[in-house]
Enzyme design. Structure first.
Site, PDB file in Angstrom:
ATOM      1  N   ASP A 126       0.863  -1.237  -0.047  1.00 14.62           N
ATOM      2  CA  ASP A 126       0.009  -0.147  -0.027  1.00 14.62           C
ATOM      3  C   ASP A 126       0.913   1.117  -0.142  1.00 14.62           C
ATOM      4  O   ASP A 126       1.897   1.374   0.579  1.00 14.62           O
ATOM      5  CB  ASP A 126      -0.787  -0.173   1.193  1.00 14.62           C
ATOM      6  CG  ASP A 126      -1.958  -0.997   1.230  1.00 14.62           C
ATOM      7  OD1 ASP A 126      -2.492  -1.411  -0.116  1.00 14.62           O
ATOM      8  OD2 ASP A 126      -2.357  -1.504   2.285  1.00 14.62           O
ATOM      9  N   ASP A 157      -7.375  -1.244  -4.401  1.00 15.94           N
ATOM     10  CA  ASP A 157      -8.431  -0.858  -3.496  1.00 15.94           C
ATOM     11  C   ASP A 157      -9.164   0.358  -4.580  1.00 15.94           C
ATOM     12  O   ASP A 157     -10.381   0.195  -4.106  1.00 15.94           O
ATOM     13  CB  ASP A 157      -7.451  -0.318  -2.174  1.00 15.94           C
ATOM     14  CG  ASP A 157      -6.988  -1.454  -1.671  1.00 15.94           C
ATOM     15  OD1 ASP A 157      -7.201  -2.369  -1.703  1.00 15.94           O
ATOM     16  OD2 ASP A 157      -6.065  -0.881  -0.860  1.00 15.94           O
TER      17      ASP A 157
END
Length: 185
Positions: free
Chosen positions: A124, A142
């Site tokens: 991330d 995401d």
């Protein structure tokens, strides 16, 4: 969408572009951000960082043991994605927007599953903070999942179409005997 081939092409393009962009940005984040201080842009609204997430969204499940983590973060999502693909090709009433939206969800989910299987974690790198609100740290996969959900929202909120209801039998007054026409001469 009219044909199976056009739907298949749409799904393949959206999934491949989503997975490709996600994997590329994760690679760039690993090469350029790992071990480096966070980088801030747009007056501090956007922060680029590098995080290994062993869980799912917002690190949910990162504390699971080695038995449950693969089941809940790999197998279960993979089964859901397969069911979603089945639905995309089985449901004839999906329009082009719905096919794209569901394909974004499949692509994002697939890319994160691939990372967990290959590396044991997901990279991330994006974090937004503005007006006292902030997101968790997330990635392009995401974003694709959330975009797909956002696109599907109007379709989920519209009233469900049901079978037409037969109108009630109504009676109108009809005289039993009608007088013959009288003609005025």
């Amino acid at each position: 969408m009219k044909t199976f081939k056009s739907r298949l092409l749409t799904v393949l393009v959206v999934v491949l572009v989503t997975v490709g962009l996600d994997q590329w940005t994760k690679y760039l984040a690993t090469v350029h951000l790992q071990g480096e201080p966070d980088q801030f842009f747009l007056g501090g609204i956007l922060r680029l960082t590098h995080v290994h997430n062993t869980g799912a969204f917002l690190s949910i499940g990162s504390g699971l043991n080695d038995f449950w983590r693969p089941l809940l973060l790999n197998l279960f999502p993979a089964l859901l994605l397969l069911a979603l693909l089945y639905y995309i090709f089985r449901e004839k009433l999906l329009n082009a927007w719905q096919v794209v939206a569901l394909s974004l969800i499949v692509g994002g989910g697939l890319s994160n599953i691939v990372d967990r299987l290959l590396y044991g974690h997901v990279v991330d790198m994006l974090h937004l903070k503005a007006f006292g609100l902030q997101t968790g740290i997330f990635n392009v996969a995401d974003m694709a999942i959330m975009a797909g959900m956002f696109i599907m929202l109007p379709f989920a909120l519209r009233p469900e179409k049901t079978e037409p209801v037969e109108p009630e039998m109504t009676t109108t007054y009809q005289p039993e005997h009608q007088d013959e026409e009288t003609t005025i001469r």
